[in-house]
Design a protein around this motif. Structure first.
Motif, PDB file in Angstrom:
ATOM      1  N   SER A  97       0.827  -1.207   0.000  1.00  0.00           N
ATOM      2  CA  SER A  97       0.000   0.000   0.000  1.00  0.00           C
ATOM      3  C   SER A  97       0.862   1.258   0.000  1.00  0.00           C
ATOM      4  CB  SER A  97      -0.923   0.025   1.218  1.00  0.00           C
ATOM      5  OG  SER A  97      -1.848  -1.006   1.146  1.00  0.00           O
ATOM      6  N   LEU A  98       1.897   1.252   0.817  1.00  0.00           N
ATOM      7  CA  LEU A  98       2.783   2.419   0.847  1.00  0.00           C
ATOM      8  C   LEU A  98       3.471   2.624  -0.498  1.00  0.00           C
ATOM      9  CD1 LEU A  98       4.338   2.068   4.411  1.00  0.00           C
ATOM     10  CD2 LEU A  98       2.661   3.771   3.628  1.00  0.00           C
ATOM     11  N   LEU A  99       3.938   1.542  -1.097  1.00  0.00           N
ATOM     12  CA  LEU A  99       4.586   1.655  -2.418  1.00  0.00           C
ATOM     13  C   LEU A  99       3.595   2.126  -3.482  1.00  0.00           C
ATOM     14  CD1 LEU A  99       6.891  -1.495  -2.437  1.00  0.00           C
ATOM     15  CD2 LEU A  99       7.575   0.905  -2.231  1.00  0.00           C
ATOM     16  N   ALA A 100       2.367   1.644  -3.428  1.00  0.00           N
ATOM     17  CA  ALA A 100       1.350   2.069  -4.389  1.00  0.00           C
ATOM     18  C   ALA A 100       1.015   3.549  -4.216  1.00  0.00           C
ATOM     19  CB  ALA A 100       0.096   1.216  -4.249  1.00  0.00           C
ATOM     20  N   LEU A 101       0.942   4.000  -2.974  1.00  0.00           N
ATOM     21  CA  LEU A 101       0.659   5.421  -2.730  1.00  0.00           C
ATOM     22  C   LEU A 101       1.796   6.302  -3.248  1.00  0.00           C
ATOM     23  CD1 LEU A 101      -0.920   5.182   0.828  1.00  0.00           C
ATOM     24  CD2 LEU A 101      -2.069   5.891  -1.277  1.00  0.00           C
TER      25      LEU A 101
ATOM     26  N   PHE B 178       1.560   8.912  -6.407  1.00  0.00           N
ATOM     27  CA  PHE B 178       1.940  10.317  -6.238  1.00  0.00           C
ATOM     28  C   PHE B 178       2.996  10.733  -7.258  1.00  0.00           C
ATOM     29  CE2 PHE B 178       4.680  13.579  -4.355  1.00  0.00           C
ATOM     30  CZ  PHE B 178       3.742  14.593  -4.204  1.00  0.00           C
ATOM     31  N   LEU B 179       4.012   9.896  -7.428  1.00  0.00           N
ATOM     32  CA  LEU B 179       5.091  10.242  -8.359  1.00  0.00           C
ATOM     33  C   LEU B 179       4.659  10.147  -9.818  1.00  0.00           C
ATOM     34  CD1 LEU B 179       8.115   8.483  -6.604  1.00  0.00           C
ATOM     35  CD2 LEU B 179       7.518  10.921  -6.574  1.00  0.00           C
TER      36      LEU B 179
ATOM     37  N   ILE C 257     -10.018   6.909  -6.349  1.00  0.00           N
ATOM     38  CA  ILE C 257     -10.353   5.550  -5.928  1.00  0.00           C
ATOM     39  C   ILE C 257      -9.100   4.809  -5.498  1.00  0.00           C
ATOM     40  CG2 ILE C 257     -11.219   3.311  -6.734  1.00  0.00           C
ATOM     41  CD1 ILE C 257     -13.190   4.899  -8.511  1.00  0.00           C
ATOM     42  N   LEU C 258      -8.001   4.984  -6.238  1.00  0.00           N
ATOM     43  CA  LEU C 258      -6.735   4.332  -5.887  1.00  0.00           C
ATOM     44  C   LEU C 258      -6.253   4.774  -4.509  1.00  0.00           C
ATOM     45  CD1 LEU C 258      -4.133   2.695  -6.625  1.00  0.00           C
ATOM     46  CD2 LEU C 258      -3.252   4.835  -7.539  1.00  0.00           C
TER      47      LEU C 258
ATOM     48  N   THR D  71      -6.710  -0.254   2.671  1.00  0.00           N
ATOM     49  CA  THR D  71      -5.866  -1.440   2.818  1.00  0.00           C
ATOM     50  C   THR D  71      -4.797  -1.222   3.881  1.00  0.00           C
ATOM     51  OG1 THR D  71      -6.252  -2.046   0.514  1.00  0.00           O
ATOM     52  CG2 THR D  71      -4.332  -3.026   1.587  1.00  0.00           C
ATOM     53  N   LEU D  72      -4.170  -0.056   3.864  1.00  0.00           N
ATOM     54  CA  LEU D  72      -3.126   0.258   4.840  1.00  0.00           C
ATOM     55  C   LEU D  72      -3.676   0.258   6.263  1.00  0.00           C
ATOM     56  CD1 LEU D  72      -0.195   1.147   5.408  1.00  0.00           C
ATOM     57  CD2 LEU D  72      -0.952   3.492   5.030  1.00  0.00           C
ATOM     58  N   VAL D  73      -4.775   0.941   6.476  1.00  0.00           N
ATOM     59  CA  VAL D  73      -5.367   1.011   7.815  1.00  0.00           C
ATOM     60  C   VAL D  73      -5.850  -0.363   8.268  1.00  0.00           C
ATOM     61  CG1 VAL D  73      -7.310   1.971   9.124  1.00  0.00           C
ATOM     62  CG2 VAL D  73      -5.970   3.453   7.634  1.00  0.00           C
ATOM     63  N   ALA D  74      -6.472  -1.124   7.370  1.00  0.00           N
ATOM     64  CA  ALA D  74      -6.951  -2.458   7.731  1.00  0.00           C
ATOM     65  C   ALA D  74      -5.787  -3.380   8.085  1.00  0.00           C
ATOM     66  CB  ALA D  74      -7.775  -3.056   6.589  1.00  0.00           C
TER      67      ALA D  74
END
Length: 136
Positions: A19-23, A27-28, A52-53, A60-63
C-alpha cells in the motif's frame, strides 16, 4: 498466550508495504503521460481513478495495521472493500485480464487471513482467555 500466526504477519506486512509503495507510485506518476493515456481508456475519468486508488490503498493500509493489532473487524473491512474494488475494476476496465493478478493475490491473502489458525488468533474468546492468563 496465542501467538500471531506467521501467515497473518506476512500477509499484513505485505499489504502495508504494498500500500505504501502504491501510494508513493501514484503520487510520483500522477503527471506521467503514459499513465494518463492508459487511464484514459477506462470508463471513469483519470482523476476519479486516482481518487479511488488513494482511497483503496488507504483502506488497505489502515486495515492491515489494524489486523496486526488483532482487530477482528479489519479483516471484514479488507474483505468487503476488496470485493467491491474487484467488481469496480471488472465493470470499468477495458481489459478484464488485468484484474486477474490482483484478484488472485486478494484470494490468497484472504485464505491466509481466514485460516483456522488466523480465526483462533482473531477470536475475542481467545483474546479474553489470554487476558485472564496474564499475571496481574
Amino acid at each position: 498466550m496465542v501467538k500471531r500466526p506467521v501467515a497473518v504477519a506476512v500477509s499484513c506486512w505485505f499489504l502495508v508495504i504494498g500500500s505504501l509503495l502504491a501510494l508513493v507510485s501514484a503520487f510520483l506518476g500522477r503527471h506521467d503521460p503514459a499513465m494518463l493515456a492508459a487511464m484514459g481508456d477506462g470508463a471513469i475519468p483519470a482523476e476519479v481513478q486516482y481518487a479511488i486508488l488513494l482511497f483503496s490503498q488507504g483502506i488497505t493500509l489502515v486495515a492491515a495495521l489494524a489486523m496486526l493489532q488483532r482487530q477482528r473487524g479489519a479483516r471484514t473491512v479488507y474483505l468487503v472493500w476488496g470485493v467491491i474494488d474487484i467488481a469496480l475494476c471488472l465493470a470499468t476496465l477495458p481489459v478484464k485480464m488485468n484484474v486477474l493478478p490482483g484478484a488472485l493475490m486478494f484470494a490468497v491473502i484472504c485464505a491466509f487471513l481466514y485460516s483456522p489458525k488466523s480465526n483462533a488468533w482473531f477470536s475475542p474468546r481467545t483474546a479474553a482467555n489470554d487476558a485472564c492468563m496474564t499475571p496481574a
